[in-house]
Scaffold this active site. Structure first.
Site, PDB file in Angstrom:
ATOM      1  N   SER A 112     -12.221   0.664   5.879  1.00  0.00           N
ATOM      2  CA  SER A 112     -11.129  -0.185   5.439  1.00  0.00           C
ATOM      3  C   SER A 112     -11.647  -1.550   4.990  1.00  0.00           C
ATOM      4  O   SER A 112     -12.411  -1.649   4.038  1.00  0.00           O
ATOM      5  CB  SER A 112     -10.076  -0.301   6.547  1.00  0.00           C
ATOM      6  OG  SER A 112      -8.937  -0.975   6.114  1.00  0.00           O
ATOM      7  N   ASP A 248      -7.501  -3.679  -0.260  1.00  0.00           N
ATOM      8  CA  ASP A 248      -8.718  -3.651   0.538  1.00  0.00           C
ATOM      9  C   ASP A 248      -9.547  -2.435   0.117  1.00  0.00           C
ATOM     10  O   ASP A 248      -9.222  -1.754  -0.854  1.00  0.00           O
ATOM     11  CB  ASP A 248      -8.377  -3.625   2.035  1.00  0.00           C
ATOM     12  CG  ASP A 248      -7.681  -2.346   2.459  1.00  0.00           C
ATOM     13  OD1 ASP A 248      -7.124  -1.637   1.592  1.00  0.00           O
ATOM     14  OD2 ASP A 248      -7.695  -2.026   3.662  1.00  0.00           O
TER      15      ASP A 248
END
Length: 483
Positions: A112, A248
């Protein structure tokens, strides 16, 4: 019966490797995420959900370490007697959406937003993202791991997951709904950079690529780097965009900037997205902006601990109580759809995992439908502003000790915040230490669940004041540690 060379207890593996569950998925240093560790975790996951036949959807982000980890996951899948449905490099929500549509378990290799030297694995049962109870089952598992064959070549990519995710949005948003919009897309190393660009262009927008790189960039939507803040403003001034957008690394957290290049806070994006979708009930974390209640748009709002599994539990509780049009979001902007949403005769299916693409499209569509600038969208909300940042390389155990000491002593809290803000009026220890102050300000400290970081969130009547509370709060925390 398949023979194995040894049995490994996942809890012992966690203690030895440091790879363990955080707020969403198993995370650790790349150096510690060996083929054996990733093979064992995958085997434990398949064992926990009783998967004994069929396919497992597998995808990954663009971190250089992700293919090696995925190869170990694939080996474990085949060792368990299942086949690998390899979806390639796609967003986490695209993997989840495809697995849900096919009735498959899924595995996403991604760290992530966390730093470059770390990575992770997210697991999806047939019903969606695994729960904390599932994590406990995996953590308590004992698995068979062979001495050899802990990694295999990844199969040919199945593009169906990519197309399925495109279709989800193209079927919900009207054709050419973004026609006439000029958008800047800060692509960096986002795994969504090709898919999202295609989607925006098919909805009519003109998209300008910005900052694309093959070097992995760990964008944290809750702690946007000052360099990215200033760069967005320069891009906006140079190009005259209607909006600037990004995500992200695995595209489950959005980053949306207005025509001035000012990034919107993720919790404000969440409130606006929920309003656009006509949500009646919202689950969000304890750290979210109180505008979610103060705007009076939702019949029910429930607060949870931080992390998508907890938000999912909140969504499920709302639906069990009879609530309709249920959604959830986190302050990082990640948006979850708990129940089917109908808008203008088009239906959006549930997707119980964080998503970056939906809130981006909803806010752009809202601006078009209102005939307004993106900067005007948040002006309809109560004037409550949030900020957040973190201290990196701050040991989790140290964070917990400091916060425990503060929670036990009002004098310690007063000393920490002396001269910064008003007197404390209450505490919330749902997740970390959330301190309510007499002037309606809030300051909230919490150890990160994904990395050795101490996070700070603040809420105030102006953006500048919220930012000051965060920076001064973190500075004083660091000073107290140094002394």
């Amino acid at each position: 019966m398949k023979q194995s060379n040894r049995q490994i207890a996942i809890q012992a593996l966690m203690d030895a490797s440091g790879v363990r569950f955080g707020t969403s998925g198993a995370r650790g240093l790349v150096a510690d995420m060996t083929s054996e560790v990733c093979f064992a975790y995958t085997t434990a996951f398949l064992q926990a959900i009783s998967a004994t036949s069929g396919r497992v959807a597998l995808a990954l982000d663009l971190r250089p370490s992700s293919p090696q980890i995925a190869a170990a996951c694939a080996a474990a899948i085949e060792q368990a007697g299942l086949s690998v449905d390899y979806c390639g490099a796609i967003p986490t929500p695209a993997l989840a959406c495809y697995a849900q549509s096919q009735g498959l378990p899924g595995i996403m290799v991604t760290g992530s937003h966390i730093p470059f030297d770390r990575n992770g694995i997210k697991f999806y049962a047939v019903a969606g993202e695994i729960t904390k109870a599932d994590e406990a089952s995996i953590s308590g598992a004992v698995v068979d791991v062979p001495a050899e064959g802990l990694s295999i070549a990844l199969p040919e990519i199945n593009r169906s997951a990519y197309q399925n995710y495109l279709d989800r949005h193209l079927q919900f948003f009207p054709p050419q709904c973004l026609a006439g919009m000029k958008l800047g897309f800060y692509e960096h190393s986002s795994v969504a950079r090709d898919l999202l660009r295609e989607l925006l262009e098919r909805l009519g927008a003109k998209v300008i690529s910005l900052g694309r790189t093959d070097q992995f960039v760990p964008i944290d939507t809750e702690a946007v780097a000052e360099a990215d803040i200033q760069q967005a403003r320069r891009w906006a001034e140079q190009h005259g965009f209607d909006a600037i957008l990004s995500t992200d690394g695995d595209a489950d957290r959005p980053l949306l900037g207005d025509e001035h290049g000012d990034w919107l806070r993720g919790d404000i994006v969440g409130v606006l997205c929920a309003q656009y979708l006509g949500a009646q009930a919202v689950a969000t974390t304890v750290s979210c902006n109180t505008a979610v209640e103060l705007c009076n748009s939702f019949a029910k709002v429930t607060r949870t601990r931080i992390g998508s599994p907890y938000v999912i539990e909140g969504i499920e509780q709302l639906m069990q109580s009879g609530a309709r049009n249920v959604v959830g979001f986190e302050p990082n902007g990640g948006f979850l759809v708990g129940s089917a949403i109908e808008k203008n005769g088009r239906v959006l299916a549930p997707l119980m995992t964080r998503d970056a693409v939906l809130p981006i499209l909803c806010l752009l569509s809202m601006a078009r439908e209102n005939g307004s600038k993106v900067s005007a969208l948040s002006r309809s909300l109560p004037a409550r502003f949030t900020a957040s940042d973190r201290l990196q390389s701050f040991p989790t155990q140290t964070s917990r000790r400091i916060l425990s000491d503060l929670a036990a002593s009002s004098a310690a809290i007063a000393a920490l915040l002396d001269g910064v803000c008003g007197k404390p009026t209450g505490l919330d220890q749902t997740d970390g230490l959330r301190i309510f102050l007499e002037n309606d300000e809030i300051i909230h400290f919490r150890p990160s669940g994904n990395a050795p970081e101490l996070r700070c969130y603040a809420e105030a009547a102006s953006q500048e004041r919220a930012g000051f509370l965060v920076q001064e709060g973190l500075r004083r925390m660091k000073t107290s540690l140094d002394h």
